[in-house]
Structures are given as structure tokens and as C-alpha cells.
Design a protein around this motif. Structure first.
Motif, PDB file in Angstrom:
ATOM      1  N   LEU A  28       1.504  -0.365  -3.012  1.00  0.00           N
ATOM      2  CA  LEU A  28       1.119  -0.295  -4.420  1.00  0.00           C
ATOM      3  C   LEU A  28      -0.138   0.556  -4.599  1.00  0.00           C
ATOM      4  N   GLN A  29      -1.133   0.333  -3.745  1.00  0.00           N
ATOM      5  CA  GLN A  29      -2.384   1.078  -3.859  1.00  0.00           C
ATOM      6  C   GLN A  29      -2.178   2.576  -3.625  1.00  0.00           C
ATOM      7  N   ASP A  30      -1.465   2.914  -2.558  1.00  0.00           N
ATOM      8  CA  ASP A  30      -1.346   4.309  -2.147  1.00  0.00           C
ATOM      9  C   ASP A  30      -0.408   5.134  -3.029  1.00  0.00           C
ATOM     10  N   ASN A  31       0.538   4.472  -3.691  1.00  0.00           N
ATOM     11  CA  ASN A  31       1.556   5.215  -4.424  1.00  0.00           C
ATOM     12  C   ASN A  31       1.519   5.015  -5.934  1.00  0.00           C
ATOM     13  N   LEU A  32       0.716   4.054  -6.397  1.00  0.00           N
ATOM     14  CA  LEU A  32       0.660   3.805  -7.843  1.00  0.00           C
ATOM     15  C   LEU A  32      -0.778   3.652  -8.332  1.00  0.00           C
ATOM     16  N   LEU A  33      -1.492   2.685  -7.796  1.00  0.00           N
ATOM     17  CA  LEU A  33      -2.839   2.422  -8.302  1.00  0.00           C
ATOM     18  C   LEU A  33      -3.762   3.625  -8.126  1.00  0.00           C
ATOM     19  N   HIS A  34      -3.709   4.258  -6.965  1.00  0.00           N
ATOM     20  CA  HIS A  34      -4.580   5.406  -6.727  1.00  0.00           C
ATOM     21  C   HIS A  34      -4.096   6.674  -7.443  1.00  0.00           C
ATOM     22  N   ILE A  90      -7.365   4.367  -9.292  1.00  0.00           N
ATOM     23  CA  ILE A  90      -8.145   3.321  -8.616  1.00  0.00           C
ATOM     24  C   ILE A  90      -8.355   3.810  -7.182  1.00  0.00           C
ATOM     25  N   GLN A  91      -9.472   4.494  -6.956  1.00  0.00           N
ATOM     26  CA  GLN A  91      -9.671   5.135  -5.651  1.00  0.00           C
ATOM     27  C   GLN A  91     -10.109   4.154  -4.576  1.00  0.00           C
ATOM     28  N   PRO A  95     -10.470   0.085  -4.342  1.00  0.00           N
ATOM     29  CA  PRO A  95     -10.360  -1.209  -5.037  1.00  0.00           C
ATOM     30  C   PRO A  95     -11.482  -2.183  -4.692  1.00  0.00           C
ATOM     31  N   ARG A  96     -12.245  -1.897  -3.631  1.00  0.00           N
ATOM     32  CA  ARG A  96     -13.368  -2.776  -3.288  1.00  0.00           C
ATOM     33  C   ARG A  96     -14.496  -2.686  -4.300  1.00  0.00           C
ATOM     34  N   ILE A  97     -14.657  -1.512  -4.923  1.00  0.00           N
ATOM     35  CA  ILE A  97     -15.818  -1.296  -5.786  1.00  0.00           C
ATOM     36  C   ILE A  97     -15.462  -0.870  -7.198  1.00  0.00           C
ATOM     37  N   ASP A  98     -14.215  -0.518  -7.446  1.00  0.00           N
ATOM     38  CA  ASP A  98     -13.824  -0.035  -8.775  1.00  0.00           C
ATOM     39  C   ASP A  98     -13.853  -1.186  -9.780  1.00  0.00           C
ATOM     40  N   LYS A  99     -14.595  -1.019 -10.861  1.00  0.00           N
ATOM     41  CA  LYS A  99     -14.755  -2.064 -11.871  1.00  0.00           C
ATOM     42  C   LYS A  99     -13.539  -2.173 -12.795  1.00  0.00           C
ATOM     43  N   ARG A 100     -12.609  -1.251 -12.684  1.00  0.00           N
ATOM     44  CA  ARG A 100     -11.442  -1.271 -13.562  1.00  0.00           C
ATOM     45  C   ARG A 100     -10.323  -2.168 -13.034  1.00  0.00           C
ATOM     46  N   ILE A 101     -10.452  -2.628 -11.791  1.00  0.00           N
ATOM     47  CA  ILE A 101      -9.421  -3.489 -11.212  1.00  0.00           C
ATOM     48  C   ILE A 101      -9.999  -4.867 -10.929  1.00  0.00           C
ATOM     49  N   ASP A 102      -9.168  -5.882 -11.108  1.00  0.00           N
ATOM     50  CA  ASP A 102      -9.553  -7.248 -10.765  1.00  0.00           C
ATOM     51  C   ASP A 102      -8.390  -7.886 -10.014  1.00  0.00           C
ATOM     52  N   PHE A 103      -8.671  -9.009  -9.357  1.00  0.00           N
ATOM     53  CA  PHE A 103      -7.688  -9.656  -8.494  1.00  0.00           C
ATOM     54  C   PHE A 103      -7.525 -11.107  -8.916  1.00  0.00           C
ATOM     55  N   VAL A 104      -6.282 -11.569  -8.943  1.00  0.00           N
ATOM     56  CA  VAL A 104      -5.963 -12.910  -9.438  1.00  0.00           C
ATOM     57  C   VAL A 104      -5.181 -13.652  -8.358  1.00  0.00           C
ATOM     58  N   GLY A 105      -5.767 -14.728  -7.835  1.00  0.00           N
ATOM     59  CA  GLY A 105      -5.092 -15.518  -6.810  1.00  0.00           C
ATOM     60  C   GLY A 105      -3.777 -16.082  -7.302  1.00  0.00           C
ATOM     61  N   GLY A 106      -2.798 -16.112  -6.403  1.00  0.00           N
ATOM     62  CA  GLY A 106      -1.466 -16.569  -6.771  1.00  0.00           C
ATOM     63  C   GLY A 106      -1.417 -17.988  -7.293  1.00  0.00           C
ATOM     64  N   ILE A 107      -2.406 -18.805  -6.922  1.00  0.00           N
ATOM     65  CA  ILE A 107      -2.439 -20.195  -7.370  1.00  0.00           C
ATOM     66  C   ILE A 107      -2.556 -20.292  -8.889  1.00  0.00           C
ATOM     67  N   ARG A 108      -3.054 -19.219  -9.525  1.00  0.00           N
ATOM     68  CA  ARG A 108      -3.251 -19.249 -10.975  1.00  0.00           C
ATOM     69  C   ARG A 108      -1.966 -18.977 -11.751  1.00  0.00           C
ATOM     70  N   GLY A 109      -0.927 -18.525 -11.064  1.00  0.00           N
ATOM     71  CA  GLY A 109       0.370 -18.351 -11.705  1.00  0.00           C
ATOM     72  C   GLY A 109       0.502 -17.061 -12.501  1.00  0.00           C
ATOM     73  N   LEU A 110       1.734 -16.779 -12.911  1.00  0.00           N
ATOM     74  CA  LEU A 110       2.021 -15.556 -13.658  1.00  0.00           C
ATOM     75  C   LEU A 110       1.511 -15.626 -15.094  1.00  0.00           C
ATOM     76  N   GLY A 136      -6.408  -4.115  15.709  1.00  0.00           N
ATOM     77  CA  GLY A 136      -7.803  -3.752  15.468  1.00  0.00           C
ATOM     78  C   GLY A 136      -7.999  -3.043  14.143  1.00  0.00           C
ATOM     79  N   LEU A 137      -7.090  -3.280  13.204  1.00  0.00           N
ATOM     80  CA  LEU A 137      -7.141  -2.628  11.906  1.00  0.00           C
ATOM     81  C   LEU A 137      -7.600  -3.613  10.834  1.00  0.00           C
ATOM     82  N   LEU A 138      -7.789  -3.113   9.630  1.00  0.00           N
ATOM     83  CA  LEU A 138      -8.268  -3.929   8.519  1.00  0.00           C
ATOM     84  C   LEU A 138      -7.322  -3.806   7.343  1.00  0.00           C
ATOM     85  N   MET A 139      -7.087  -4.927   6.670  1.00  0.00           N
ATOM     86  CA  MET A 139      -6.253  -4.921   5.479  1.00  0.00           C
ATOM     87  C   MET A 139      -7.039  -4.402   4.284  1.00  0.00           C
ATOM     88  N   PRO A 140      -6.341  -3.946   3.254  1.00  0.00           N
ATOM     89  CA  PRO A 140      -7.026  -3.667   1.988  1.00  0.00           C
ATOM     90  C   PRO A 140      -7.645  -4.953   1.449  1.00  0.00           C
TER      91      PRO A 140
END
Length: 413
Positions: free
Chosen positions: A328-334, A339-340, A342-357, A389-393
Motif C-alpha cells: 500500500l505504501q509503495d504503490n499508493l500512499l507514496h 506520503i513519503q 509515514p513515520r513523520i508525515d502529519k497527513r497520515i494517522d494510524f488506527v488500531g484494528g481493535i477500534r473497528g471499521l 535483520g530487516l525492519l517493518m514499516p
């Protein structure tokens, strides 16, 4: 050879455990934390988030806030609210949510294992987020929130855990969010030695949740080593509090995304750009989309819900690039929404799945332009990334249920 050891825990009196146990400090914003502490004055959140004891004008990170945390903790130990275990023990900690249980072992892990990458991580940490917990741990002289670790399931460890659960539990309560919590103690020296040996035979452990708390605990340990150059390695500051779970019992929920604007595009142009980028777009109207397979994404606009299906060309065998969050990040968001990072861009936010759709719909109707519901990252994907030895987004995993703080405390000295 991970070094997993028992510890002399400070823990709540059994009759008070349900009132003291609190969700992790970083689940709440300041207003929410204050509401929780006002609701339950014994909540451990008043120590983990001691700014709740001051007016709103007080800086969350002021020195007096950390001093207050120490004062409150010391007082609860002095008045018997917390008791100190007579000898080092392991604890079995079972959490049950919606009929599904996961059982971990509360123990201490080694800061050297973290430094030597025997405790593997899958996320980067941010220094400003570490500083708060460094000050908290150093000032209170205690690890108050356990780090959520994972190990590849081992039958011999599972059998010890199973046998321990045949005894009466130390704690047995249901928290306000409906999660069942049960705790047992392992104090038999032969069983303790056996568990130490079994963990030492594992190649490594993994951080599931709590990267910032873990990094902070390690940095406090290194600070104490610098202050005590004659340290032997056996001091308590060489270890940190953890709960270790077998990988086959864990449940990861999706970590959804919301974006503030469409980068200057109309809804029609936005949909066309998505198709050009390599996604099939299907309109579902008011029918909510929770993706049920890898490579699919729900998308919510004011016009309704859409199902996005990534073309095969967007998939990758790379452990990180092949993650749905990366697709999603590499082919749509960016490329489309700009959204170059996502760690620092103020235009994106993240919603835990526990909060529901419903929360995604609410955000789009209030402060966001588009929302994406994700297919959850799997535990096998997490382990594969860490092993490489890699890191996730950022914000790739949301673990439920959350470990409670305040059930086990580990003093550094």
C-alpha cells in the motif's frame, strides 16, 4: 542462547490486582489517562502516567512528574498495596479475549541479549519517545511495564506452562474491557532451572510489542553500568521485565491507515490513479470491507467503501516489500498521495484494528479524506522480517490483548 531468568517480583496484593492492573501507558492520550485514573484511583496508570496528578498546565515530561511516579510507587510498596516476593520466581500469565487464550511466562531478559541481537526487533525506535521511559525507569528505579516477547513454540516449555496452570492461580479477574487475566507462580527451583535451560537452547527471542520500552530499559541498564564500572553483570539493572509467548498462540490485528487529503485529486481522479498503479477497484457502497486475504485492502471515501486488489506484479518475495503495509505504501500512499515517510508525515494517522471499521468511517466524516482497512500482518511474516535483520514499516502490527502494567514490577537495585 537467550538468558531468561526468574526475578523477585513486587506485585499487588491479590485482592487489589484487578484494580491496579492497567493497560500500557502509551495506549492513552493525556485526557484519556486522567479519565481512567479518576475512575479507578488505584490504577497503575497514575504511576505510569504521573502527569495525571498535576494540572493540565504541567509539562508531561517535567522532572517533578517522574519524581511523583517514584513517590506514588514507594508509597504503595510501603503501605502494603504491593508485596515483595520472598525469592526469585517465574510467573505464568494467561490472557483470554473472545474465547481465545494466550499464555506467557513473566521473567527477566538480558540487556546483553538485546545488544547482541539475540532479542530480535522488527521496528525502529524514535529517540524522543525513548527519553520519557528512560526517565521513568531511572527515576522510579523499576521496570513497571513488561516487554511483550515471542519465542518459537517449544513443546517442553509448553508442558511446564500447562502443568503450572493446574495449580490455583495467584490472580484471576476480568478487566473492564472483558479480558480475563490469570496468573500462576513457579517457585520450584528444579522447574526454574529447567526453564532457564530450555530458553537457553533457543536461538533467539523476538520483540512483538514494546520496542520503545525495551530500548529504554536497555539504555537505563547501560547508564547504570557506566555509573558502576565495577559491575559484574549479575546486578538487576542488567535485566529487564518481559513476558514471553509462544508464536503459535498470538493474534495480530490489522493496523489501519487514514489520510488527511487526496493530494489535490478529485475522488474520480484518485480512483483512476489507483487503477493505473496496479489495483483492481470494486465499489461496495455502505458494505464495510475488512480484507480477508493478503493483497486486498478496504478503502473508505465519503462516497462509500471500495475493495482494492493488488495485481500480482505488485507482490514481492522480499520479507519487507512483500508485506501488505509495504504494498500500500509503495504503490499508493507514496506515489499517489505523496506520503513519503509515514513515520513523520502529519497527513497520515494510524488506527488500531481493535477500534473497528466504524472508527475509519468516523475519521473520514470528521478530519480525514480517505481510510484504508488492512489485512493483518502474520506472526510468521514478523519473524521472517526479524530473522532477516530487516525492519517493518511503522505501525505494521497491532497485538491484542494487551499486557497489563502493574501486575509484576522489577526493581533495578
Amino acid at each position: 542462547m537467550p538468558k531468561i531468568t526468574p526475578f523477585q517480583s513486587i506485585r499487588p496484593k491479590p485482592e487489589l490486582a484487578s484494580r491496579i492492573a492497567a493497560l500500557p501507558y502509551d495506549v492513552y492520550n493525556r485526557r484519556e489517562a486522567l479519565t481512567e485514573v479518576n475512575k479507578e484511583p488505584l490504577s497503575f496508570l497514575k504511576i505510569d502516567r504521573a502527569e495525571t496528578q498535576f494540572s493540565d498546565e504541567t509539562d508531561t515530561y517535567a522532572p517533578k512528574v517522574y519524581a511523583k511516579a517514584k513517590e506514588l510507587l514507594d508509597a504503595m510498596i510501603a503501605d502494603g498495596t504491593f508485596i515483595t516476593e520472598a525469592s526469585p520466581c517465574y510467573y505464568i500469565y494467561e490472557l483470554t479475549m473472545d474465547g481465545r487464550s494466550q499464555t506467557g511466562i513473566a521473567a527477566c531478559s538480558s540487556i546483553d541479549d538485546y545488544l547482541n541481537q539475540l532479542i530480535k526487533k522488527h521496528e525502529n525506535t524514535r529517540e524522543e519517545k525513548e527519553l520519557d521511559r528512560i526517565r521513568h525507569v531511572d527515576t522510579t528505579n523499576a521496570h513497571t511495564g513488561p516487554i511483550f516477547l515471542v519465542y518459537r513454540s517449544k513443546q517442553e516449555i509448553n508442558e511446564i506452562v500447562h502443568n503450572a496452570k493446574n495449580e490455583p492461580p495467584l490472580y484471576d479477574f476480568i478487566s473492564p474491557d472483558g479480558i480475563s487475566h490469570r496468573v500462576w507462580k513457579i517457585s520450584d527451583t528444579k522447574v526454574i532451572a529447567r526453564l532457564e535451560a530450555l530458553f537457553a537452547a533457543l536461538p533467539c527471542t523476538y520483540i512483538a510489542d514494546g520496542h520503545h520500552r525495551c530500548a529504554s530499559a536497555v539504555k537505563v541498564g547501560l547508564k547504570r553500568r557506566a555509573e558502576h564500572p565495577d559491575y559484574t553483570g549479575e546486578e538487576e539493572f542488567n535485566r529487564f521485565l518481559s513476558v514471553l509467548f509462544p508464536d503459535d498462540q498470538l493474534y495480530i490485528m490489522p493496523y489501519n491507515r487514514v489520510v488527511k487529503d487526496l493530494n489535490g485529486l478529485s475522488s474520480e481522479s484518485f480512483l483512476k490513479e489507483i487503477e493505473k498503479a496496479g489495483f483492481t477497484v470494486e465499489y461496495f457502497g455502505n458494505r464495510q470491507i475488512a480484507p480477508c486475504q493478503k493483497g486486498t485492502f478496504g478503502m473508505y471515501l465519503p462516497s462509500g467503501w471500495y475493495l482494492l486488489t493488488a495485481h500480482e506484479s505488485l507482490f514481492s518475495s522480499d520479507p519487507v516489500k512483500g508485506l501488505d503495509v509495504s504494498i500500500l505504501q509503495d504503490n499508493l500512499l507514496h506515489p499517489i498521495l505523496n506520503i513519503q515517510d509515514p513515520r513523520i508525515d502529519k497527513r497520515i494517522d494510524f488506527v488500531g484494528g481493535i477500534r473497528g471499521l466504524e472508527e475509519l468511517e468516523r475519521r473520514v466524516s470528521s478530519d480525514m479524506a480517505v481510510a484504508f482497512s488492512m489485512y493483518a500482518t502474520s506472526i510468521s511474516e514478523l519473524l521472517e522480517v526479524a530473522d532477516a535483520g530487516l525492519l517493518m514499516p511503522p505501525k505494521s502490527t497491532w497485538f491484542e490483548p494487551k499486557l497489563r502494567s502493574g501486575l509484576f514490577l522489577h526493581k533495578l537495585s
